[in-house]
Motif scaffolding. Structure first.
Motif, PDB file in Angstrom:
ATOM      1  N   THR A 204       0.828  -1.195  -0.094  1.00  0.00           N
ATOM      2  CA  THR A 204       0.105   0.034   0.104  1.00  0.00           C
ATOM      3  C   THR A 204       0.917   1.305  -0.208  1.00  0.00           C
ATOM      4  O   THR A 204       0.522   2.076  -0.575  1.00  0.00           O
ATOM      5  N   GLU A 205       1.990   1.141   0.740  1.00  0.00           N
ATOM      6  CA  GLU A 205       2.981   2.337   0.847  1.00  0.00           C
ATOM      7  C   GLU A 205       3.628   2.742  -0.418  1.00  0.00           C
ATOM      8  O   GLU A 205       3.750   4.116  -0.569  1.00  0.00           O
ATOM      9  N   PHE A 206       3.575   1.831  -1.288  1.00  0.00           N
ATOM     10  CA  PHE A 206       4.103   2.184  -2.821  1.00  0.00           C
ATOM     11  C   PHE A 206       3.546   3.403  -3.543  1.00  0.00           C
ATOM     12  O   PHE A 206       4.527   4.408  -3.891  1.00  0.00           O
ATOM     13  N   GLU A 207       2.333   3.460  -3.586  1.00  0.00           N
ATOM     14  CA  GLU A 207       1.610   4.545  -4.258  1.00  0.00           C
ATOM     15  C   GLU A 207       1.462   5.680  -3.486  1.00  0.00           C
ATOM     16  O   GLU A 207       1.860   6.888  -4.210  1.00  0.00           O
ATOM     17  N   THR A 208       1.522   5.669  -2.113  1.00  0.00           N
ATOM     18  CA  THR A 208       1.711   6.956  -1.565  1.00  0.00           C
ATOM     19  C   THR A 208       2.998   7.456  -1.445  1.00  0.00           C
ATOM     20  O   THR A 208       3.147   8.722  -1.625  1.00  0.00           O
ATOM     21  N   THR A 209       4.011   6.581  -1.591  1.00  0.00           N
ATOM     22  CA  THR A 209       5.531   7.216  -1.672  1.00  0.00           C
ATOM     23  C   THR A 209       5.820   7.649  -2.779  1.00  0.00           C
ATOM     24  O   THR A 209       6.046   8.857  -3.108  1.00  0.00           O
ATOM     25  N   LYS A 210       5.035   7.136  -3.683  1.00  0.00           N
ATOM     26  CA  LYS A 210       5.338   7.653  -5.378  1.00  0.00           C
ATOM     27  C   LYS A 210       4.695   8.961  -5.344  1.00  0.00           C
ATOM     28  O   LYS A 210       5.044  10.124  -6.151  1.00  0.00           O
ATOM     29  N   PHE A 211       3.452   9.366  -4.804  1.00  0.00           N
ATOM     30  CA  PHE A 211       2.926  10.692  -4.819  1.00  0.00           C
ATOM     31  C   PHE A 211       3.504  11.469  -3.982  1.00  0.00           C
ATOM     32  O   PHE A 211       3.771  12.585  -4.334  1.00  0.00           O
ATOM     33  N   LEU A 212       3.990  11.181  -2.880  1.00  0.00           N
ATOM     34  CA  LEU A 212       4.658  12.259  -2.109  1.00  0.00           C
ATOM     35  C   LEU A 212       6.110  12.734  -2.802  1.00  0.00           C
ATOM     36  O   LEU A 212       6.634  13.957  -2.626  1.00  0.00           O
TER      37      LEU A 212
ATOM     38  N   VAL B 203       3.935   2.882   8.542  1.00  0.00           N
ATOM     39  CA  VAL B 203       4.752   3.811   7.206  1.00  0.00           C
ATOM     40  C   VAL B 203       4.426   5.247   7.757  1.00  0.00           C
ATOM     41  O   VAL B 203       3.251   5.832   8.275  1.00  0.00           O
ATOM     42  N   ARG B 204       5.375   5.876   7.842  1.00  0.00           N
ATOM     43  CA  ARG B 204       5.434   7.318   8.121  1.00  0.00           C
ATOM     44  C   ARG B 204       6.615   7.862   7.352  1.00  0.00           C
ATOM     45  O   ARG B 204       7.452   7.585   7.009  1.00  0.00           O
ATOM     46  N   TYR B 205       6.266   9.446   7.157  1.00  0.00           N
ATOM     47  CA  TYR B 205       6.979  10.239   6.259  1.00  0.00           C
ATOM     48  C   TYR B 205       7.433  11.698   6.979  1.00  0.00           C
ATOM     49  O   TYR B 205       6.678  12.107   7.935  1.00  0.00           O
ATOM     50  N   THR B 206       8.302  12.121   6.632  1.00  0.00           N
ATOM     51  CA  THR B 206       8.875  13.280   7.214  1.00  0.00           C
ATOM     52  C   THR B 206       9.056  14.428   6.003  1.00  0.00           C
ATOM     53  O   THR B 206       9.868  14.030   4.821  1.00  0.00           O
ATOM     54  N   ILE B 207       8.256  15.621   5.842  1.00  0.00           N
ATOM     55  CA  ILE B 207       8.426  16.548   4.838  1.00  0.00           C
ATOM     56  C   ILE B 207       8.910  18.028   5.108  1.00  0.00           C
ATOM     57  O   ILE B 207       8.155  18.360   6.267  1.00  0.00           O
ATOM     58  N   ILE B 208       9.892  18.425   4.651  1.00  0.00           N
ATOM     59  CA  ILE B 208      10.377  19.477   4.923  1.00  0.00           C
ATOM     60  C   ILE B 208       9.914  20.490   3.905  1.00  0.00           C
ATOM     61  O   ILE B 208      10.107  20.417   2.745  1.00  0.00           O
ATOM     62  N   LEU B 209       9.394  21.674   4.701  1.00  0.00           N
ATOM     63  CA  LEU B 209       8.501  22.849   3.648  1.00  0.00           C
ATOM     64  C   LEU B 209       9.112  24.255   4.108  1.00  0.00           C
ATOM     65  O   LEU B 209       9.730  24.367   5.185  1.00  0.00           O
ATOM     66  N   ASP B 210       9.092  25.025   3.171  1.00  0.00           N
ATOM     67  CA  ASP B 210       9.636  26.613   3.425  1.00  0.00           C
ATOM     68  C   ASP B 210       8.550  27.275   4.306  1.00  0.00           C
ATOM     69  O   ASP B 210       7.350  27.091   3.971  1.00  0.00           O
TER      70      ASP B 210
END
Length: 259
Positions: free
Chosen positions: A88-96, A140-147
């Motif tokens: 399931t993680e594959f598509e979410t990772t691809k999008f992010l 499954v967890r992600y870290t996103i760095i934003l301006d």
């Protein structure tokens, strides 16, 4: 001329034979259907096992011997569920990844996005309060760095885009507005119709660097063994708060409400 009536015994016999034949046909159909269901169930089990082995082999290179040992201690259902999470993680990772490329964002620590078998096992079985597997939010967890300038707008864009992919947000914690907590960031949790869950942490470059710094880590380790409210605890807490207060806050951050 009057027609002769048929023999009632013969008619009853024919009717009986027809009923028996119909019963035998129905029984044969039910037996065949049962065998087909059993075959289908076996095939589904085999498919799950093959998927499990496939997902395991792709990640096994980064697993330690302890990871492998603890993975095998999970129940079959937990291992299948874990493997399904990975697929399931594959598509979410691809999008992010695509989102990051087009929105001046950075996916930090992507190689660590999946909780290791060791971490998963410890969370399930070795903590005082055991976690139910289907309620874990950070397999499954992600870290996103934003301006900081478009931080809030970009978070809302991710939430909207994931919603369109059937990932519903069910928790959002805006720590930027909590002056008494030594951490800055926005932590979000999503789930899909199959009850799979992911966690996304949103940071600025400054907030992420402080979170990952040795200074903050050492202060946390000192504070966590102290009695909350004691003088030393409060002194160390203030040092941590100072680390997070001396940074640029995202534009319009107060407009991002908790969920």
């Amino acid at each position: 001329m009057r027609r002769k009536k048929g023999n009632p015994k013969i008619r009853n016999l024919v009717l009986l034979l027809a009923c028996v034949a119909l019963f035998l046909i129905l029984a044969a159909f039910l037996i065949m259907n049962h065998r087909q269901e059993a075959k289908t169930s076996k095939e589904l089990n085999q498919m799950a096992t093959e998927q499990l082995q496939s997902e395991k082999s792709e990640n096994e290179e980064s697993w330690t011997e302890e990871d492998i040992e603890l993975f095998n201690k999970l129940s079959f259902e937990e291992r299948v569920f874990y493997a399904d999470y990975l697929s399931t993680e594959f598509e979410t990772t691809k999008f992010l990844i695509e989102f990051a490329k087009t929105n001046k964002a950075v996916l930090e620590g992507l190689e660590y996005r999946v909780k290791s078998p060791k971490s998963l096992y410890n969370k399930l079985y070795q903590r005082v309060e055991k976690s139910f597997f289907d309620s874990l939010a950070d397999v499954v967890r992600y870290t996103i760095i934003l301006d900081p300038e478009d931080y809030v707008e970009q978070i809302r864009s991710v939430i909207t885009a994931l919603s369109e992919k059937n990932w519903k947000i069910y928790a959002l914690k805006n720590y930027w507005t909590n002056d008494g907590f030594p951490y800055n960031g926005v932590n979000t949790k999503f789930k899909n119709p199959r009850n799979y869950r992911i966690e996304i942490q949103f940071h600025t470059k400054e907030s992420f660097d402080v979170k990952m710094s040795k200074e903050d880590h050492d202060l946390y380790e000192q504070r966590r063994v102290l009695e909350p409210g004691c003088d030393e605890y409060n002194r160390i807490l203030q040092l941590q708060l100072n680390l997070y207060s001396n940074m640029e806050y995202p534009k319009n951050i107060a407009l991002l409400d908790n969920i």
